[in-house]
Design a protein around this motif. Structure first.
Motif, short mmCIF file in Angstrom:
data_model
loop_
_atom_site.label_atom_id
_atom_site.label_comp_id
_atom_site.label_asym_id
_atom_site.label_seq_id
_atom_site.Cartn_x
_atom_site.Cartn_y
_atom_site.Cartn_z
N GLY A 138 1.45 6.16 0.38
CA GLY A 138 2.24 6.83 1.40
C GLY A 138 1.87 6.31 2.78
N VAL A 139 2.58 6.85 3.78
CA VAL A 139 2.24 6.49 5.16
C VAL A 139 0.94 7.22 5.49
N SER A 140 -0.17 6.47 5.53
CA SER A 140 -1.46 7.15 5.62
C SER A 140 -2.48 6.27 6.33
N PHE A 177 0.82 -1.23 0.00
CA PHE A 177 0.00 0.00 0.00
C PHE A 177 0.85 1.27 0.00
N VAL A 178 1.84 1.29 0.91
CA VAL A 178 2.60 2.53 1.08
C VAL A 178 3.49 2.80 -0.12
N ILE A 179 4.24 1.76 -0.54
CA ILE A 179 5.23 2.00 -1.59
C ILE A 179 4.67 1.71 -2.98
N PHE A 211 4.73 0.78 10.23
CA PHE A 211 5.32 1.30 8.98
C PHE A 211 4.27 1.88 8.03
N THR A 212 3.00 1.74 8.38
CA THR A 212 1.99 2.11 7.39
C THR A 212 1.24 3.40 7.71
#
Lengths: 291, 250
Positions: A140-142, A133-135, A220-221
């Motif tokens: 993003g971190v969301s 999801f993030v990368i 991390f997310t």
């Protein structure tokens, strides 16, 4: 029949029964002890920290003072987002598996996969969520990324409990409905699902508790180390109670212990409240259930 | 009388195990056909083929033809259409876990009737037809599961009547009921004769004699004999029928 001589060291059946009951009683009280101790310590040490200001203001002075408002809101957002994603997805998947899918190699593989998903360590979900999801999906971190990660983590819980709930609805109910020319989907919608609702809610309760309490998947997310404001949108980072607690306990020097215990108490209390709501809804539905 | 259902060369097997072999028979409009036979004689399979409930068992295979009003039910009709016209009352009463009113209104609602007044009329008419109205008219909102066994079974009959079927199948409908409740269910069946075609599978030979116009005797998946009830019970043509009726085997 030969009458057996009474052994010398006999224990009467009543004594045996007393011993058994005592052992069983001790075992079940032992289970409750840790819960009580945890609550007692949290309340004793955390309660002094809890006041209106603590619950409703931003942290200050590098989290050494002020409140935990953004962390509370962050956890609420995350739990909400997680349930919004995981509940419909899990329930629909369970309906398909129980009501429509034929028993074959593919569905058996799906079932094995679900069981195994439940056993994956939460930190692996965290890394997976970061990767996907993030990368890769550039979220993003969301909050979205965090909620999706948590949703994947609790999906097995929701699917498994929903499946059991659906299977526990008697086959005769389905046949009674089908025999009136009611379609299969309508039968599921109007007979099976209403009667499976308490079981589905049980799964949801378990899911909520896990989503609210896990640290690794949000690490991390989504989780922000220190963000003394509310998130602006679902693509923003946010603070969350479990991570905040971790940070307070290990990453920031010279924090008053009362703040740590207070945060823990709020987290436990929140999970407890969320569960309570679900339990009340469930018992309300169960009270109408008549078979 | 007109032939309502025409069955030709009907064979059913479950994963290779034969349940019905080459059954040929006609069901006449507005008659009560009693179906008797020992356990495993195929009578329930026969019944469940008529409204395609056998479809639910994925191991079941069916060949031959079943025509309802001239239309083949497996090939020329939707399964919902078949089951709406040919409804079923089960061995154990299965009220759905909802109120008496909602139980009866369940079928019509699912078939798209939303108007409250119309639903209330259907519920009243169906409950009257099933001889239950007088006993429940003051407590339509209470649970269908709180009724006695016999009342529950008549509630189930009312529920099937509410979808305005043409044929009603009964799968040993009185097997769990006391004699008085049984008599009430039988009264309801006799009363319904003027408008519905009814098929009654029963383990109770006397019940078949009491309410059946014609009776069919099944044995090991075969239709041994079918005839007018008084003829079949007084002078059966087949020795096996005679043996069954006189209790010489089974």
């Amino acid at each position: 029949m030969k009458i057996r001589a009474k052994p010398h060291f006999s224990v009467s059946t009543q004594t045996q029964q007393k011993i058994a009951f005592t052992l069983l009683g001790i075992a079940s009280s032992l289970v409750v002890v840790p819960v009580i101790v945890i609550f007692a310590i949290l309340i004793q040490k955390g309660w002094p920290a809890i006041n209106w200001q603590f619950l409703t203001t931003m942290p200050r002075m590098g989290m050494r003072a002020g409140g935990i408002f953004p962390a509370i809101m962050g956890t609420l957002y995350l739990v909400g987002g997680t349930i919004v994603v995981a509940l419909p997805l899990g329930v629909l998947a369970a309906i398909y598996l129980v009501e429509y899918a034929r028993r074959n190699f593919l569905t058996r593989m799906i079932e094995v996969a679900i069981v195994n998903l439940a056993g994956v360590p939460s930190v692996v979900y965290g890394l997976f969520g970061m990767g996907l999801f993030v990368i890769y999906l550039k979220m993003g971190v969301s909050i979205v990324a965090g909620a999706l990660t948590l949703a994947i983590m609790i999906l097995p819980v929701i699917i498994t409990s929903t499946k059991e709930a659906l299977q526990s609805v008697p086959r005769s109910f389905r046949e009674a409905s089908l025999a009136l020319g009611v379609s299969k989907w309508q039968t599921i919608r109007y007979v099976v699902l209403p009667n499976a609702l308490p079981g589905i809610l049980t799964g949801t309760i378990l899911g909520i508790s896990r989503a609210a309490g896990e640290t690794a998947p949000i690490l991390f997310t989504v989780a922000a180390f220190y963000l003394p404001r509310l998130p602006k949108s679902i693509f923003d980072q946010c603070m969350a109670l479990p991570y905040h607690l971790y940070v307070l306990s290990t990453q920031v020097p010279n924090v008053k212990p009362a703040l740590q215990y207070g945060t823990a108490l709020v987290l436990v209390g929140m999970v407890f409240l969320l569960n309570l709501v679900a339990i009340l809804v469930r018992s309300h539905i169960r009270s109408r259930k008549q078979w | 009388m007109v032939d309502k259902i025409v069955i030709e060369n009907l064979c059913i097997d479950y994963g290779g195990v034969h349940a019905l072999k080459n059954v040929n028979l006609c069901v006449k409009e507005h008659e009560i056909l009693g179906v008797i036979g020992p356990a495993n004689s195929g009578k329930t399979s026969f019944l469940r083929a008529l409204n395609r409930l056998n479809d639910l068992d994925i191991s079941s295979r069916l060949s031959g033809s079943i025509r309802l009003n001239g239309k083949e039910i497996n090939r020329e009709m939707d399964v919902e259409e078949v089951r709406k016209k040919v409804t079923m009352v089960f061995a154990l009463p299965i009220p759905l876990p909802m109120s008496i009113f909602d139980n009866v209104a369940y079928g019509p609602r699912r078939h798209g009737i939303r108007d409250r007044k119309q639903l209330a009329e259907i519920v009243e008419k169906s409950l009257k037809e099933a001889f239950l109205w007088d006993e429940v008219k003051d407590r339509l909102a209470s649970s269908g599961m709180k009724l006695s066994g016999g009342q529950q079974q008549r509630l189930c009959i009312a529920r099937t009547l509410a979808v305005e079927p043409e044929v009603i199948l009964y799968d040993e409908p009185c097997s769990g009921l006391d004699p008085i409740s049984t008599a009430k269910v039988e009264d309801a069946m006799r009363e319904l004769k003027s408008r519905y075609t009814q098929i009654l599978v029963t383990n109770n030979v006397k019940q078949a004699a009491r309410v059946g116009d014609r009776v069919a005797f099944f044995l090991m998946g075969e239709l041994v004999e079918i005839g007018e009830a008084h003829q079949l019970f007084t002078s059966p043509k087949d020795q096996r029928t005679n043996d069954y009726l006189t209790g010489r085997f089974g």
